[in-house]
Design a protein around this motif. Structure first.
Motif, PDB file in Angstrom:
ATOM      1  N   SER A 179      -9.140 -24.810  14.085  1.00 52.11           N
ATOM      2  CA  SER A 179      -7.935 -23.989  14.101  1.00 52.11           C
ATOM      3  C   SER A 179      -8.183 -22.832  15.069  1.00 52.11           C
ATOM      4  N   ALA A 180      -7.199 -21.950  15.204  1.00 47.48           N
ATOM      5  CA  ALA A 180      -7.372 -20.745  16.030  1.00 47.48           C
ATOM      6  C   ALA A 180      -8.160 -19.707  15.242  1.00 47.48           C
TER       7      ALA A 180
ATOM      8  N   GLU B 136      -5.776 -22.247  19.496  1.00 50.14           N
ATOM      9  CA  GLU B 136      -6.752 -23.306  19.220  1.00 50.14           C
ATOM     10  C   GLU B 136      -7.635 -23.561  20.446  1.00 50.14           C
TER      11      GLU B 136
ATOM     12  N   ARG C 122       2.645 -24.435   9.855  1.00 57.39           N
ATOM     13  CA  ARG C 122       1.528 -23.527   9.561  1.00 57.39           C
ATOM     14  C   ARG C 122       0.454 -24.242   8.747  1.00 57.39           C
ATOM     15  N   GLY C 123      -0.774 -23.966   9.077  1.00 58.31           N
ATOM     16  CA  GLY C 123      -1.889 -24.636   8.381  1.00 58.31           C
ATOM     17  C   GLY C 123      -2.099 -26.061   8.860  1.00 58.31           C
TER      18      GLY C 123
ATOM     19  N   SER D 255      -3.692 -27.647  11.125  1.00 60.02           N
ATOM     20  CA  SER D 255      -4.931 -28.294  11.584  1.00 60.02           C
ATOM     21  C   SER D 255      -5.561 -29.124  10.462  1.00 60.02           C
ATOM     22  N   ASP D 256      -5.169 -28.871   9.209  1.00 63.35           N
ATOM     23  CA  ASP D 256      -5.608 -29.769   8.121  1.00 63.35           C
ATOM     24  C   ASP D 256      -5.064 -31.178   8.386  1.00 63.35           C
TER      25      ASP D 256
END
Ligand code: ADP
Ligand code: ASP
Ligand code: MG
Length: 404
Positions: free
Chosen positions: A41-42, A74, A150-151, A153-154
């Motif tokens: 993630s960033a 990222e 949002r979130g 990258s999971d």
């Protein structure tokens, strides 16, 4: 090939010191002969800052530019990780979604991965390289950059694990795993050893930010086991897996709470067919997510009151839309921004009677007023005043013996 996908969240790569630390985790897997694919993630705070900038430029920022902008954090994190691995003598490079490519479908800001081209990454890992893939981003069929919510990258990590048939998918984060409730809100929260996709999906959708809800849907659909664990403390984490792998005698597995919810009430709406649809149609057209809805029984058959909840960030837009809606009549419009939704979640409630009563009684004992209720097979949610959040979490955690 023994492939492992390691995903690092924003707090795990939030500083140079932390990036140096997590590269040791990566190297450890490499030394154990795993082919490692990293998803990052960033750095924490960066995505929020980019979103803020877009709002300062325009309150109607172009959506494809928004994705190009907010996905840029990222790139920084991935290059820093790769750079550190190079420094330590390992072959590594960053990969942005467009370079692989990772294809997505759906709308900007909330796209979903539907295909990942594997060739280049396979070649790279076979040559001994460690690819550091930017989470949260993809491209669409117009070759524009997209993001996954949002979130997100999971979700990148889960889909990469699926396409590369990884043996393990590990989500490294700033807490030791999934807890019975947010450990940063209640210090009595306990780490859950194993949890079903269904329960995790409810917990995440109802406010447990530790995993993005879409990523759990993807994991469930593709039967991918997920391990959630800490980037900083060497302890076993939480396994998210299918229900049949779990022996659990708890009625309730966890409690989630939201923040930033608002309640909207239309007083004195005409009680006739089609009214609710007329209210919600323009909201849905404007992508405003309506959550809990209650409509009172009309005492005289002519008028009723309708209440619903939305995210507070959508409150001003909602006010405008309702006031400009020529298709509805009502006497008064009420808004309240300080509300919280508290939910208890557990597959055990399917077979256990009396859970609803216990929840309501426990809240009543602490004089916490319930404003709206909604239920599904494995969860009960109530809307309460925000100031009662901690009290409600504490009492429900105790009532359902989650601290044991
Ligand atoms: P990352 O940057 O690793 O993606 P997030 O901030 O997205 O991490 O998610 C981790 C956070 O989720 C924790 O710091 C914690 O405050 C919050 N959280 C909310 N509910 C839970 C829960 N039930 N278990 C664990 N963490 C939770
Ligand atoms: N950086 C993105 C965000 O803040 C994606 C993520 O953290 O998973 O939402
Ligand atoms: Mg996250």
């Amino acid at each position: 090939m023994k492939i492992v996908v390691l995903k690092f969240g924003g707090t795990s790569v939030g500083s140079i010191k932390k990036i140096k630390k997590i590269t040791d985790i990566i190297i450890n897997y490499k030394k154990r002969n795993f082919k490692v694919i990293v998803v990052s993630s960033a750095m924490s705070g960066v995505t929020n800052d980019l979103i803020k900038k877009s709002i300062e430029i325009s309150d109607n920022f172009n959506e494809s530019e928004y994705d190009a902008l907010v996905s840029s954090g990222e790139q920084v994190a991935c290059s820093l990780i790769a750079g550190r691995l190079n420094h330590k003598g390992y072959k590594s490079r960053s990969w942005m979604a467009w370079q692989i490519p990772i294809f997505t479908s759906g709308f900007h800001k909330n796209s979903r991965i539907n295909h990942i081209y594997k060739q280049k990454i396979y070649k790279y890992i076979k040559e001994g390289g460690i690819p550091i893939i930017a989470g949260f981003q993809g491209i669409n069929n117009k070759e524009r950059i997209t993001t996954l919510g949002r979130g997100g990258s999971d979700a990148s990590a889960i889909m990469i694990a699926k396409f590369f048939k990884a043996q393990r998918c590990i989500i490294y984060t700033d807490v030791e795993g999934v807890y019975t409730t947010d450990p940063n809100k209640l210090n009595k929260a306990k780490k859950i050893k194993v949890i079903s996709y269904e329960e995790m999906l409810e917990m995440a959708s109802l406010g447990a930010k530790v995993m993005q809800p879409v990523s759990i849907q993807d994991a469930r659909l593709n039967r991918i086991d997920i391990e959630v664990r800490s980037s900083f403390i060497k302890k076993s984490g939480t396994l998210i897996t299918k229900r049949s792998n779990i022996i659990n005698n708890k009625i309730i597995t966890g409690i989630s709470s939201t923040h930033n919810d608002s309640k909207v009430t239309l007083v004195g709406v005409k009680d006739k067919p089609g009214v609710a649809a007329s209210i919600f149609k323009p909201l849905s057209k404007n992508l405003i997510n309506v959550d809990m809805v209650v409509q009172n029984i009309s005492p005289n058959g002519k008028e009723t009151d309708l209440t619903f909840t939305i995210k507070t960030e959508d409150l001003n837009k909602t006010k405008k839309i309702i006031r400009n809606n020529k298709n509805i009549n009502f006497r008064r419009l009420l808004f309240e921004s300080g509300v919280t939704k508290i939910s208890i979640i557990g597959v055990g409630m399917i077979t256990t009677p009396g859970v609803t009563f216990r929840m309501f009684q426990a809240l009543a004992n602490k004089k916490i007023n319930i404003q709206v209720i909604s239920t599904s097979e494995i969860k009960i949610s109530v809307l309460i005043n925000k100031k009662d959040t901690k009290k409600a979490l504490t009492i429900l955690h105790k009532e359902f013996k989650l601290e044991n």
